[in-house]
Design a protein around this motif. Structure first.
Motif, short mmCIF file in Angstrom:
data_model
loop_
_atom_site.label_atom_id
_atom_site.label_comp_id
_atom_site.label_asym_id
_atom_site.label_seq_id
_atom_site.Cartn_x
_atom_site.Cartn_y
_atom_site.Cartn_z
N CYS A 1 0.86 -1.18 0.00
CA CYS A 1 0.00 0.00 0.00
C CYS A 1 0.90 1.24 0.00
CB CYS A 1 -0.86 -0.02 1.27
SG CYS A 1 -1.91 1.42 1.47
N SER B 1 0.59 3.69 1.76
CA SER B 1 0.81 4.05 3.16
C SER B 1 2.08 3.39 3.71
CB SER B 1 -0.37 3.64 4.03
OG SER B 1 -1.55 4.27 3.59
N CYS C 1 -6.97 -3.54 2.58
CA CYS C 1 -6.86 -2.09 2.81
C CYS C 1 -7.49 -1.33 1.64
CB CYS C 1 -5.42 -1.64 3.03
SG CYS C 1 -5.31 0.17 3.13
N CYS D 1 -5.70 -3.33 8.34
CA CYS D 1 -4.87 -2.30 8.96
C CYS D 1 -4.82 -2.34 10.47
CB CYS D 1 -5.37 -0.93 8.52
SG CYS D 1 -5.27 -0.71 6.74
N HIS E 1 -0.16 -4.29 5.59
CA HIS E 1 -1.49 -4.40 6.20
C HIS E 1 -2.52 -4.85 5.17
CE1 HIS E 1 -1.86 0.27 5.63
NE2 HIS E 1 -2.14 -0.36 4.51
N GLU E 2 -2.03 -5.57 4.18
CA GLU E 2 -2.93 -6.22 3.21
C GLU E 2 -2.50 -7.68 3.16
OE1 GLU E 2 -4.03 -2.52 0.22
OE2 GLU E 2 -2.52 -3.95 -0.46
ZN ZN Z 1 -3.13 0.70 3.12
#
Ligand code: ZN
Ligand code: NAP
Length: 352
Positions: A43, A45, A160, A91, A65-66
């Protein structure tokens, strides 16, 4: 039960290259499941945090977080999952479970503070380590079931990118009567297009170029415009009920707010590093809404996964191995990904 080590991709300090190493996961708590991770999405992020674009981050960091994988072990009080189940983690990995927000299935806004999947501080004081790893131990409350029919690789980014677009599209009324624009067709944006189209909305993609126009059409968009063309802003003035902004950089908000109908809403999910600059008249003038949206709760994440399976949609991915992650970060920043990199975590081979 004994401490559990697993291969992981770890960054020792901001912007340093990834190292293939070994980390320790906790012994299973009563309500934990241990997941053998198969795939982890990258991601934007992750990149913001590894590069400290949102302020200081804790290092060493294992982002991710995926997460998609298979349950390999369950704690003694686990009731929802069994060994062999196909599952995902997004997440968050913990929240108080008792506050108003947790009781409303909006754990991301837990008043005690939800615990992020990586670079977060757990209630035990430990810094969390994410999904670029061989396994993870997570409370079953933060685990979702990946429906049959969704491949684990293409499902990973839904944890996510899927929920982050599904939640605001649902909340702000994407549906058969709505004209919805998605700004930026990257990891989040391409899921926003697929999900909004599946919800029945008339979808327009606002991208920097028309290079993704064919894909946008295939994902269900009715129209594509280049945001580099001034004519786009003239032609589309007052056109949309809802604009979903997924861009990770600053945008001239005023220009985009002008594309909304009266009462329309522009919802930001992209998180650039600087404040929005918005002349009051661009929202007050026609009773418009400038909003934001942050991921989504676990129940809605499950709903989104079921929705995607039912509509036959998942992320469009490029699968990479552990040694390609550094280069992949640069490519994401350059906009050179169609549309989500997913790490095959079986390729992580610790060198220490
Ligand atoms: Zn993300
Ligand atoms: P991404 O794959 O890099 O996609 C971002 C897209 O924005 C790009 O594909 C590009 O689309 C467009 N874009 C990039 N740079 C731009 C620029 N300088 N000017 C205009 N457009 C630009 O990133 P992502 O993973 O989808 O994440 C997007 C943002 O959402 C990030 O800031 C991320 O941190 C944030 N995020 C927020 C949440 C939340 O809960 N709110 C959750 C996850 C991620 P085109 O090439 O089509 O223009």
């Amino acid at each position: 039960m004994t401490a559990h080590t697993t291969p992981a991709l770890s960054v020792p300090s901001a912007s340093a290259p990834f190292r293939q190493t070994t980390i320790e996961r906790r012994d299973l708590r009563a309500d934990d499941v241990r997941i053998d991770i198969a795939y982890a999405g990258i991601c934007h992020s992750d990149i913001h945090q590894v590069r400290e674009e949102w302020g200081t981050s804790p290092f060493p960091m294992v982002p991710g977080h995926e997460i998609a994988g298979v349950v390999s072990e369950v704690g003694e009080s686990v009731t929802r999952y069994a060994v062999g189940d196909r599952v995902g983690v997004g997440c968050m990995v913990d929240s108080c479970g008792e506050c108003e927000m947790c009781r409303a299935d909006e754990e991301q806004f837990c008043t005690k503070g939800s615990v992020m999947t990586y670079a977060g501080e757990g209630y035990d004081g430990e810094i969390t380590m994410g999904g670029y790893a061989g396994s993870v131990a997570v409370s079953e409350r933060f685990v979702c079931r990946i429906p049959e029919g969704l491949g684990l690789d293409a499902a990973a980014p839904l944890l996510c990118a899927g929920i982050t677009t599904y939640a605001p599209l649902k909340r702000w009324g994407a549906g058969p009567d709505a004209r919805v624009a998605v700004i930026g067709m990257g990891g989040l944006g391409h899921m926003g297009v697929k999900i909004a189209a599946a919800m029945g909305a008339e979808v327009t993609v606002l991208s920097r170029t028309l290079a993704k126009a064919e894909d946008a059409r295939a994902y269900g968009a009715a129209h594509q415009y280049s945001t580099k063309e001034e004519a786009t802003f003239t032609e589309l003035a007052g056109n949309f009920d809802l604009i979903l902004n997924t861009v990770s950089a600053d945008l001239p908000m005023e220009d985009y707010l002008a594309l909304l109908k009266p009462f329309g809403a522009m919802v930001n999910v992209g998180i650039p590093n600087s404040p929005y600059s918005v002349p009051p008249g661009s929202v007050v003038g026609q009773s418009k809404v400038l909003a934001g949206s942050m991921i989504g709760g676990i129940a809605m994440t499950q709903e989104m996964l079921d929705f995607c399976a039912e509509h036959g949609i998942a992320a469009t991915i490029e699968t990479i191995s552990a040694d390609e992650v550094d280069a992949a970060y640069d490519k994401v920043v350059a906009g050179d990904v169609r549309y989500r990199y997913v790490i095959d975590v079986s390729t992580i081979t610790p060198t220490d």
